[in-house]
Design a protein around this motif. Structure first.
Motif, mmCIF file in Angstrom:
data_model
loop_
_atom_site.group_PDB
_atom_site.id
_atom_site.type_symbol
_atom_site.label_atom_id
_atom_site.label_comp_id
_atom_site.label_asym_id
_atom_site.label_seq_id
_atom_site.Cartn_x
_atom_site.Cartn_y
_atom_site.Cartn_z
ATOM 1 N N VAL A 40 -28.651 25.990 -0.821
ATOM 2 C CA VAL A 40 -27.265 25.430 -0.432
ATOM 3 C C VAL A 40 -26.287 26.225 -1.087
ATOM 4 C CG1 VAL A 40 -27.847 23.140 0.395
ATOM 5 C CG2 VAL A 40 -27.386 23.420 -2.010
ATOM 6 N N PRO A 41 -25.216 26.594 -0.257
ATOM 7 C CA PRO A 41 -23.981 27.539 -0.937
ATOM 8 C C PRO A 41 -23.230 26.410 -1.905
ATOM 9 C CG PRO A 41 -24.138 27.791 1.464
ATOM 10 C CD PRO A 41 -25.200 26.599 1.265
ATOM 11 N N VAL A 42 -22.796 26.999 -2.895
ATOM 12 C CA VAL A 42 -21.682 26.175 -3.929
ATOM 13 C C VAL A 42 -20.423 26.566 -3.369
ATOM 14 C CG1 VAL A 42 -21.120 25.557 -6.112
ATOM 15 C CG2 VAL A 42 -23.682 26.057 -5.645
ATOM 16 N N LEU A 43 -19.582 25.805 -3.106
ATOM 17 C CA LEU A 43 -18.039 26.316 -2.796
ATOM 18 C C LEU A 43 -17.170 25.658 -3.702
ATOM 19 C CD1 LEU A 43 -18.204 25.104 1.139
ATOM 20 C CD2 LEU A 43 -18.921 27.279 0.100
ATOM 21 N N GLU A 44 -15.881 26.492 -3.695
ATOM 22 C CA GLU A 44 -14.897 25.937 -4.617
ATOM 23 C C GLU A 44 -13.340 26.073 -3.638
ATOM 24 O OE1 GLU A 44 -14.517 27.853 -8.274
ATOM 25 O OE2 GLU A 44 -13.520 29.807 -7.265
ATOM 26 N N GLY A 45 -12.473 25.469 -3.922
ATOM 27 C CA GLY A 45 -11.445 25.885 -3.114
ATOM 28 C C GLY A 45 -11.463 25.190 -1.616
ATOM 29 N N GLU A 46 -11.122 25.962 -0.836
ATOM 30 C CA GLU A 46 -11.198 25.894 0.545
ATOM 31 C C GLU A 46 -12.305 26.090 1.142
ATOM 32 O OE1 GLU A 46 -7.514 27.169 2.350
ATOM 33 O OE2 GLU A 46 -6.296 25.953 1.451
ATOM 34 N N GLY A 47 -13.167 26.769 0.481
ATOM 35 C CA GLY A 47 -14.534 27.127 0.910
ATOM 36 C C GLY A 47 -14.947 28.348 0.687
ATOM 37 N N ARG A 48 -14.650 28.925 -0.479
ATOM 38 C CA ARG A 48 -15.215 30.148 -1.008
ATOM 39 C C ARG A 48 -16.392 30.131 -1.622
ATOM 40 N NH1 ARG A 48 -14.532 33.348 -5.755
ATOM 41 N NH2 ARG A 48 -13.247 31.764 -6.611
ATOM 42 N N VAL A 49 -17.473 30.899 -1.282
ATOM 43 C CA VAL A 49 -18.763 30.777 -2.013
ATOM 44 C C VAL A 49 -18.843 31.310 -3.234
ATOM 45 C CG1 VAL A 49 -21.084 31.249 -1.547
ATOM 46 C CG2 VAL A 49 -19.811 30.859 0.411
ATOM 47 N N VAL A 50 -19.157 30.608 -4.338
ATOM 48 C CA VAL A 50 -19.339 31.118 -5.522
ATOM 49 C C VAL A 50 -20.724 31.156 -6.323
ATOM 50 C CG1 VAL A 50 -16.910 30.219 -6.287
ATOM 51 C CG2 VAL A 50 -18.791 28.807 -6.490
ATOM 52 N N GLY A 51 -21.538 30.635 -5.380
ATOM 53 C CA GLY A 51 -22.927 30.540 -5.993
ATOM 54 C C GLY A 51 -23.909 29.818 -4.877
ATOM 55 N N VAL A 52 -25.180 29.819 -5.240
ATOM 56 C CA VAL A 52 -26.304 29.243 -4.405
ATOM 57 C C VAL A 52 -27.294 28.435 -5.244
ATOM 58 C CG1 VAL A 52 -28.206 29.722 -2.767
ATOM 59 C CG2 VAL A 52 -26.095 30.903 -2.465
ATOM 60 N N VAL A 53 -27.279 27.388 -4.959
ATOM 61 C CA VAL A 53 -28.633 26.528 -5.754
ATOM 62 C C VAL A 53 -29.972 26.508 -4.569
ATOM 63 C CG1 VAL A 53 -29.255 24.564 -6.470
ATOM 64 C CG2 VAL A 53 -27.259 25.181 -6.975
ATOM 65 N N SER A 54 -30.828 27.190 -5.159
ATOM 66 C CA SER A 54 -31.937 26.982 -4.200
ATOM 67 C C SER A 54 -33.311 26.200 -4.906
ATOM 68 C CB SER A 54 -32.590 28.514 -4.258
ATOM 69 O OG SER A 54 -33.194 28.911 -5.406
ATOM 70 N N GLU A 55 -34.298 26.382 -4.286
ATOM 71 C CA GLU A 55 -35.361 25.342 -4.839
ATOM 72 C C GLU A 55 -35.959 26.141 -6.029
ATOM 73 O OE1 GLU A 55 -37.479 23.943 -0.557
ATOM 74 O OE2 GLU A 55 -37.967 25.912 -1.432
ATOM 75 N N ALA A 56 -36.052 27.704 -5.964
ATOM 76 C CA ALA A 56 -36.236 28.272 -7.237
ATOM 77 C C ALA A 56 -35.265 27.872 -8.535
ATOM 78 C CB ALA A 56 -36.158 29.783 -7.080
ATOM 79 N N ASP A 57 -34.026 27.460 -8.387
ATOM 80 C CA ASP A 57 -33.142 27.105 -9.358
ATOM 81 C C ASP A 57 -33.281 25.665 -9.781
ATOM 82 O OD1 ASP A 57 -31.486 29.357 -9.308
ATOM 83 O OD2 ASP A 57 -30.548 28.885 -7.343
ATOM 84 N N LEU A 58 -33.723 24.864 -8.752
ATOM 85 C CA LEU A 58 -34.439 23.539 -9.306
ATOM 86 C C LEU A 58 -35.509 23.304 -9.886
ATOM 87 C CD1 LEU A 58 -32.797 21.697 -6.065
ATOM 88 C CD2 LEU A 58 -31.812 22.048 -8.223
ATOM 89 N N LEU A 59 -36.664 24.082 -9.796
ATOM 90 C CA LEU A 59 -38.000 24.061 -10.088
ATOM 91 C C LEU A 59 -38.135 24.049 -11.635
ATOM 92 C CD1 LEU A 59 -40.130 25.828 -7.691
ATOM 93 C CD2 LEU A 59 -39.943 23.299 -8.016
ATOM 94 N N PRO A 60 -37.151 24.700 -12.462
ATOM 95 C CA PRO A 60 -37.354 24.879 -14.031
ATOM 96 C C PRO A 60 -37.523 23.420 -14.476
ATOM 97 C CG PRO A 60 -35.895 26.670 -13.078
ATOM 98 C CD PRO A 60 -36.357 25.920 -11.888
#
Length: 214
Positions: A40-60
């Motif tokens: 899922v994309p991570v947004l800030e402000g009115e919808g600017r994409v600042v990052g992504v959280v993926s399954e690979a980021d959660l598995l650690p």
């Protein structure tokens, strides 16, 4: 040559599931499960994409649950094991693609960066949608009749207008039959047909100039 050129905007999902920086770990997992997405994309402000959280980021969090020593090449992953908010878990900057990018470009980005989904952003980084691997495969759902009509109109009409070359399309595989006036045109024909979105393969089954050159 006026053959179709599908872009990311033609196949992407326009209604994208996204989160803010403060989204919790459990909230993210629940959202992925609910919407059956792997990132899922991570947004800030009115919808600017600042990052992504993926399954690979959660598995650690599961991988480093035990207290075994962490190897030097595992430090980045191990640091995410303690993350509880999206801004601590996300991969940043996000790997993105523009809506007018060709499908081949999106496919190359996914392959090189080893990601399954890409946020689609405009020129200022605002989220417009998401494109996945399965989205890129949608072009192979084009009917054979549609492919045949486009190839006749956009390829044969220009490279083989004399009508000596005919074709059939079955399950996305294009078969050419008949002689070509110039052998040098054979590889050009094959390349132009392969460039039509949805074509699976091109085969030459003929005698004469076309068969000899194939």
């Amino acid at each position: 040559m006026p053959a179709s050129r599908y872009t990311v905007s033609d196949v992407m999902t326009h209604t994208a599931v996204a989160i803010g920086r403060e989204a919790s770990y459990k909230e993210i997992v629940e959202l992925m499960h609910q919407w059956k997405v792997s990132a899922v994309p991570v947004l800030e402000g009115e919808g600017r994409v600042v990052g992504v959280v993926s399954e690979a980021d959660l598995l650690p969090k599961e991988e480093f649950r035990r207290t075994d020593p962490v190897l030097p090449d595992q430090l980045e992953e191990a640091s995410k094991a303690g993350g509880v908010l999206a801004e601590e878990l996300m991969s940043s900057p996000a790997v993105t693609v523009h809506p007018d990018a060709p499908l081949a470009e999106a496919a190359r980005i996914m392959a090189r960066r080893q990601v399954k989904r890409l946020p689609v952003v405009n020129e200022v980084g605002m989220l417009e949608g998401v494109v996945s691997r399965s989205d890129l495969l949608k072009v192979f759902l084009r009917p054979d009749e549609e492919l045949e009509e486009e190839i006749r109109r956009a390829v044969l009409a220009e490279l083989a207008p004399d009508g000596t070359v005919d074709l059939t399309v079955r399950e996305g595989v294009v078969t050419l039959r008949g002689p070509v006036r110039d052998r040098a045109l054979v590889p050009l024909l094959a390349r132009a047909i392969r460039a039509v979105e949805g074509v699976v393969d091109v085969r030459m089954e003929s005698s004469g100039a076309l068969g000899a050159a194939a």
